[in-house]
Design a protein around this motif. Structure first.
Motif, PDB file in Angstrom:
ATOM      1  N   GLU A  54       0.825  -1.208   0.000  1.00 21.19           N
ATOM      2  CA  GLU A  54       0.000   0.000   0.000  1.00 21.19           C
ATOM      3  C   GLU A  54       0.860   1.259   0.000  1.00 21.19           C
ATOM      4  N   ALA A  55       1.941   1.233   0.781  1.00 20.32           N
ATOM      5  CA  ALA A  55       2.785   2.420   0.934  1.00 20.32           C
ATOM      6  C   ALA A  55       3.797   2.557  -0.193  1.00 20.32           C
ATOM      7  N   GLY A  56       3.892   1.549  -1.062  1.00 21.13           N
ATOM      8  CA  GLY A  56       4.873   1.600  -2.133  1.00 21.13           C
ATOM      9  C   GLY A  56       6.298   1.544  -1.626  1.00 21.13           C
ATOM     10  N   VAL A  57       6.491   0.873  -0.497  1.00 20.74           N
ATOM     11  CA  VAL A  57       7.804   0.774   0.142  1.00 20.74           C
ATOM     12  C   VAL A  57       8.356  -0.625  -0.056  1.00 20.74           C
ATOM     13  N   ASP A  58       9.626  -0.729  -0.403  1.00 16.97           N
ATOM     14  CA  ASP A  58      10.295  -2.017  -0.465  1.00 16.97           C
ATOM     15  C   ASP A  58      10.553  -2.472   0.968  1.00 16.97           C
ATOM     16  N   GLY A  59       9.881  -3.531   1.381  1.00 19.19           N
ATOM     17  CA  GLY A  59       9.983  -3.974   2.765  1.00 19.19           C
ATOM     18  C   GLY A  59      10.143  -5.470   2.865  1.00 19.19           C
ATOM     19  N   ARG A  60      10.651  -5.903   3.995  1.00 23.97           N
ATOM     20  CA  ARG A  60      10.861  -7.327   4.231  1.00 23.97           C
ATOM     21  C   ARG A  60      10.442  -7.658   5.651  1.00 23.97           C
ATOM     22  N   VAL A  61       9.675  -8.748   5.809  1.00 22.23           N
ATOM     23  CA  VAL A  61       9.189  -9.177   7.114  1.00 22.23           C
ATOM     24  C   VAL A  61      10.017 -10.376   7.578  1.00 22.23           C
ATOM     25  N   TYR A  62      10.605 -10.256   8.763  1.00 23.78           N
ATOM     26  CA  TYR A  62      11.332 -11.348   9.409  1.00 23.78           C
ATOM     27  C   TYR A  62      10.557 -11.760  10.662  1.00 23.78           C
ATOM     28  N   TYR A  63      10.241 -13.029  10.776  1.00 16.33           N
ATOM     29  CA  TYR A  63       9.564 -13.542  11.968  1.00 16.33           C
ATOM     30  C   TYR A  63      10.582 -13.699  13.092  1.00 16.33           C
ATOM     31  N   ALA A  64      10.335 -13.048  14.239  1.00 15.71           N
ATOM     32  CA  ALA A  64      11.223 -13.149  15.399  1.00 15.71           C
ATOM     33  C   ALA A  64      10.972 -14.476  16.105  1.00 15.71           C
ATOM     34  N   LYS A  65      11.833 -15.437  15.838  1.00 14.86           N
ATOM     35  CA  LYS A  65      11.583 -16.814  16.278  1.00 14.86           C
ATOM     36  C   LYS A  65      11.557 -16.966  17.793  1.00 14.86           C
ATOM     37  N   LYS A  66      12.224 -16.059  18.509  1.00 15.15           N
ATOM     38  CA  LYS A  66      12.242 -16.178  19.968  1.00 15.15           C
ATOM     39  C   LYS A  66      10.852 -16.111  20.581  1.00 15.15           C
ATOM     40  N   ALA A  67       9.876 -15.605  19.834  1.00 14.74           N
ATOM     41  CA  ALA A  67       8.527 -15.453  20.387  1.00 14.74           C
ATOM     42  C   ALA A  67       7.829 -16.777  20.625  1.00 14.74           C
ATOM     43  N   ASN A  68       8.266 -17.840  19.937  1.00 11.75           N
ATOM     44  CA  ASN A  68       7.647 -19.157  20.128  1.00 11.75           C
ATOM     45  C   ASN A  68       8.584 -20.221  19.566  1.00 11.75           C
ATOM     46  N   LYS A  69       8.776 -21.302  20.299  1.00 19.50           N
ATOM     47  CA  LYS A  69       9.705 -22.357  19.879  1.00 19.50           C
ATOM     48  C   LYS A  69       9.094 -23.346  18.891  1.00 19.50           C
ATOM     49  N   ALA A  70       7.803 -23.259  18.625  1.00 15.26           N
ATOM     50  CA  ALA A  70       7.151 -24.238  17.752  1.00 15.26           C
ATOM     51  C   ALA A  70       7.805 -24.286  16.377  1.00 15.26           C
ATOM     52  N   ALA A  71       7.903 -25.491  15.829  1.00 19.57           N
ATOM     53  CA  ALA A  71       8.474 -25.672  14.496  1.00 19.57           C
ATOM     54  C   ALA A  71       7.532 -25.173  13.409  1.00 19.57           C
ATOM     55  N   VAL A  72       6.236 -25.239  13.653  1.00 21.96           N
ATOM     56  CA  VAL A  72       5.280 -24.965  12.577  1.00 21.96           C
ATOM     57  C   VAL A  72       5.362 -23.533  12.076  1.00 21.96           C
ATOM     58  N   TYR A  73       5.613 -22.576  12.956  1.00 24.89           N
ATOM     59  CA  TYR A  73       5.627 -21.180  12.508  1.00 24.89           C
ATOM     60  C   TYR A  73       6.845 -20.892  11.630  1.00 24.89           C
ATOM     61  N   ALA A  74       8.006 -21.431  11.991  1.00 26.08           N
ATOM     62  CA  ALA A  74       9.182 -21.257  11.132  1.00 26.08           C
ATOM     63  C   ALA A  74       8.947 -21.929   9.787  1.00 26.08           C
ATOM     64  N   GLY A  75       8.260 -23.077   9.803  1.00 24.35           N
ATOM     65  CA  GLY A  75       7.939 -23.742   8.544  1.00 24.35           C
ATOM     66  C   GLY A  75       7.017 -22.922   7.675  1.00 24.35           C
ATOM     67  N   ARG A  76       6.023 -22.290   8.288  1.00 27.58           N
ATOM     68  CA  ARG A  76       5.119 -21.440   7.508  1.00 27.58           C
ATOM     69  C   ARG A  76       5.856 -20.211   6.981  1.00 27.58           C
ATOM     70  N   ALA A  77       6.785 -19.680   7.772  1.00 28.98           N
ATOM     71  CA  ALA A  77       7.584 -18.549   7.303  1.00 28.98           C
ATOM     72  C   ALA A  77       8.385 -18.940   6.067  1.00 28.98           C
ATOM     73  N   ALA A  78       8.953 -20.150   6.084  1.00 31.15           N
ATOM     74  CA  ALA A  78       9.738 -20.616   4.937  1.00 31.15           C
ATOM     75  C   ALA A  78       8.876 -20.722   3.688  1.00 31.15           C
TER      76      ALA A  78
END
Length: 450
Positions: A54-78
């Motif tokens: 929307e903002a026309g900005v080149d951006g990148r989202v990194y999931y901060a893994k320390k927030a949860n140890k579950a494997a599934v969220y890192a897998g979804r991020a990949a």
């Protein structure tokens, strides 16, 4: 009596709360457990990306893994092509195992070990350098490995001069000189800022944009800045939070317990909306928005949300195994400990009301409100999941479930421990079922490696 503080929720969560599956899982797993909703994680990530578009900005989202140890969220991020923010060798290993490419990792944290730096360089990860000695070690390692390290220089926030994170003005100048001379690709700058002040982040972000200009004059790449995380989550409604804050008294808590402060469980600007507000803000001393300044400078904005990507992406379930009557309220004992609800780590409390899921029907006489606090199945006087006397809608009983909603962000496992030889609560991944002939939900264990 203390006021109710119900949590925001979703249609999927409300449907699951009414499903027999929760009691079946409690029986089958034999103790407390965490429920994970990966589809909600996907939706939150998409919302952040949409703000950049929307903002026309080149951006990148990194999931901060320390927030949860579950494997599934890192897998979804990949799968979604997100980056992942890691701060230890273990987190880096788990992210790679989940399918995240090395080039999609950003390695943060202070005083990184040589082992962590070595793997980060070999994998082509972006490394946020926090100190001059760390930069020296990284340059030496790059020479040794004959690899070019990708680097962000972390700026000490002027508004938080006593922070232990980041480089001050003199250190930054020295670091830039070393980056010019050493085998590193200096990609830009980052900061670690405590709190949730959107305006403060916008002001510091534009300072980093200007630092990129100075670094480019030295021949460095410097085309990205990271503002880290700090995107608040809105847990409860504004009016409920106002009533709680205005009416709070020591007698509303078991043993008159008092706290220095609480997380701001209501936030009028939260999650992806906080990023939207930050990009639209005009930083101090500027005449246009942060988004316009980023576009004009050709700078990519990196964000590292943890809690905000996990908003409504999970909850925690305990079984009531004892009800002790007190003077005007009850002390419930559940089959787990406060170490599985980690706000106590900060000498605080996870405030949103747990939802009572009865094991069976109740007589009319059991109608509430029925105030009760919640204690753990341990020998420690201070091991309380909830000191506050929750006004439950009916009298809790042994066999009922208490569901703490929206706990995926930092609550589930930041402070977990098998105290008393109690097993760590397993994580159960729940998704919508495609079969109309069975439950609307299907589940599996997260199977996070031991």
């Amino acid at each position: 009596m203390t006021t109710a503080l119900p949590s925001h929720t979703t249609p999927e969560v409300r449907s699951l709360l009414a499903d027999a599956l929760l009691h079946e899982l409690s029986h089958g797993l034999g103790g407390p457990y965490h429920v994970l909703f990966p589809e909600r994680f996907d939706a939150n990530a998409a919302a952040f990306r949409e703000v950049f578009a929307e903002a026309g900005v080149d951006g990148r989202v990194y999931y901060a893994k320390k927030a949860n140890k579950a494997a599934v969220y890192a897998g979804r991020a990949a799968v979604a092509g997100l980056g992942v923010d890691v701060a230890s060798h273990g987190e880096l290993r788990e992210a790679l195992a989940a399918g995240v490419r090395g080039a999609d990792l950003v390695v943060t944290g202070p005083a990184k070990t040589d082992a962590l730096l070595r793997v980060a360089v070999l994998q082509g990860a972006l490394i946020a350098v926090d100190a001059l000695d760390e930069l020296d070690r990284l340059i030496a390692m790059s020479h040794q490995l004959a690899r070019t390290a990708r680097v962000l220089l972390r700026r000490l926030p002027p508004e938080q001069p006593h922070s232990r994170f980041g480089l001050d003005d003199g250190e930054l100048a020295s670091a830039l000189t070393r980056c010019v001379e050493g085998p590193v690709d200096m990609e830009g700058f980052s900061f670690h800022l405590s709190g949730y002040d959107v305006r403060q982040r916008a002001d510091l972000a534009v300072e980093l944009v200007h630092l990129c200009g100075r670094a480019r004059e030295l021949g460095l790449r410097a085309d990205r800045v990271s503002v880290g995380g700090g995107f608040a989550v809105d847990y409860v409604a504004a009016e409920d939070w106002r009533r709680f804050e205005e009416s709070r008294r020591p007698e509303h808590f078991h043993a008159g317990k008092s706290f220095g402060g609480f997380y701001p469980y209501h936030s009028p600007v939260a999650g992806a909306d906080a990023l939207r507000t930050m990009l639209a803000a005009t930083p101090a001393g500027e005449h246009t928005s942060l988004a316009a300044l980023l576009r004009a400078a050709g700078v990519t904005l990196l964000v590292e949300p943890g809690r905000a990507l996990l908003d409504q992406a999970g909850f925690t379930v305990f079984r009531v195994q004892g009800v002790k009557e007190r003077d005007g309220y009850a002390v419930l004992t559940v089959d787990g400990s406060s170490l599985s609800l980690s706000e106590q780590w900060f000498d605080s409390e996870f405030l949103p009301d747990p939802v009572l899921v009865p094991a069976g029907s109740r007589p009319v006489a059991d109608a509430g409100p029925y105030p009760a606090c919640v204690g753990a199945a341990t020998c420690l006087e201070s091991d309380m999941l909830t000191w506050r006397k929750i006004p439950f809608p009916l009298r809790p009983a042994v066999g009922d479930l208490l569901v703490y909603l929206n706990t995926a962000g930092y609550q589930m496992d930041s402070n977990e421990s098998p105290f008393h030889e109690l097993p760590l609560p397993p994580k159960v991944v729940v998704e919508q079922s495609a079969s109309a002939q069975s439950s609307p939900f299907r589940w599996r264990l997260d199977r996070h490696p031991a």
